[in-house]
Design a protein around this motif. Structure first.
Motif, short mmCIF file in Angstrom:
data_model
loop_
_atom_site.label_atom_id
_atom_site.label_comp_id
_atom_site.label_asym_id
_atom_site.label_seq_id
_atom_site.Cartn_x
_atom_site.Cartn_y
_atom_site.Cartn_z
N ARG A 83 126.79 48.07 90.52
CA ARG A 83 126.49 49.17 91.43
C ARG A 83 127.75 49.93 91.82
N ILE A 84 128.86 49.21 92.04
CA ILE A 84 130.10 49.86 92.47
C ILE A 84 130.64 50.78 91.38
N THR A 85 130.67 50.27 90.13
CA THR A 85 131.17 51.08 89.01
C THR A 85 130.34 52.35 88.84
N HIS A 87 128.50 53.84 91.04
CA HIS A 87 128.62 54.73 92.20
C HIS A 87 129.95 55.48 92.18
N ARG A 88 131.04 54.76 91.93
CA ARG A 88 132.36 55.40 91.96
C ARG A 88 132.63 56.25 90.73
N SER A 93 136.67 55.97 91.50
CA SER A 93 137.51 54.78 91.28
C SER A 93 138.99 55.13 91.43
#
Length: 214
Positions: A83-85, A87-88, A93
């Protein structure tokens, strides 16, 4: 103190020269490529690159009406698919790493997926006020080029296949930039070199038009 920028040009990078030497088999076929370099010596590698990039910006503004300078950047390594990858993506990032790009214009991102992992590649339209943040970003993430492109270029077509950065220029990316009548630039010089700055490859006549603004 004024730092001088040294500019050089060659109309054919496949012939022995003092600017940029690239073997024919590392270039797209049926095209002739010129090369240019802008180098400076200052207190640090990053400071030299800031000086040179500001200088290049001035040359573009004076000599290439209708062209824009872009940062092309990508993840060097595949990222976990989470999810973080997602989203960013790329620019988020970079911001999380303290290397966001300031005072930029249009922004694009494309994703490449392989074996359950992700890479993002992106492009940001730059302004003169972006220079310091760009130099910081390419020190953090080496999978980066600069591109000088006509203002109505479809930039997604440039970035959608990604690229690599090694001792030369990515052959496929150079082909796409050449098709758009642009120039491709990358940083040059290491921390212990007496000079650092940027080198460029593309149409020799376009390079000559920039160099003539010196």
């Amino acid at each position: 103190m004024t730092t001088n920028v040294t500019s050089m040009i060659t109309m054919d990078v496949t012939k022995d020269n003092a600017v940029l030497n690239i073997a024919l088999d590392h270039l797209p076929v049926d095209r002739k490529f010129g090369g240019g370099s802008w180098m400076a010596s200052s207190s640090s590698l990053e400071e030299s690159r800031i000086i040179v990039l500001r200088y290049i910006f001035g040359l573009i503004l004076r000599g290439l009406v209708g062209f824009k300078l872009w940062l092309l950047m990508g993840h060097s390594a595949f990222q976990p698919d989470n999810r973080i990858t997602r989203h960013r993506k790329l620019w988020g990032s970079m911001k999380a790493r303290g290397a966001g790009i300031s005072h930029s214009g249009a922004s694009y991102e494309e994703m490449i997926e392989h074996d359950g992992k992700l890479k993002y590649f992106g492009a940001k339209e730059l302004s003169e006020l972006s220079v310091e943040s760009v130099v910081k970003a390419i020190s953090e993430e080496h999978c980066a080029y600069l591109a000088i492109l006509p203002e109505f270029t479809n930039v997604n077509e440039v970035i959608d296949s990604g690229w690599t950065v090694d001792a030369g220029f990515d052959k496929a990316l150079l082909y796409r930039i050449s098709n758009k009548n642009g120039l491709l630039l990358k940083s040059a010089g290491e921390f212990d070199d007496p000079e650092s700055g940027f080198v460029a490859i593309g149409d020799g006549e376009l390079l000559k038009k920039i160099i003539q603004q010196d």
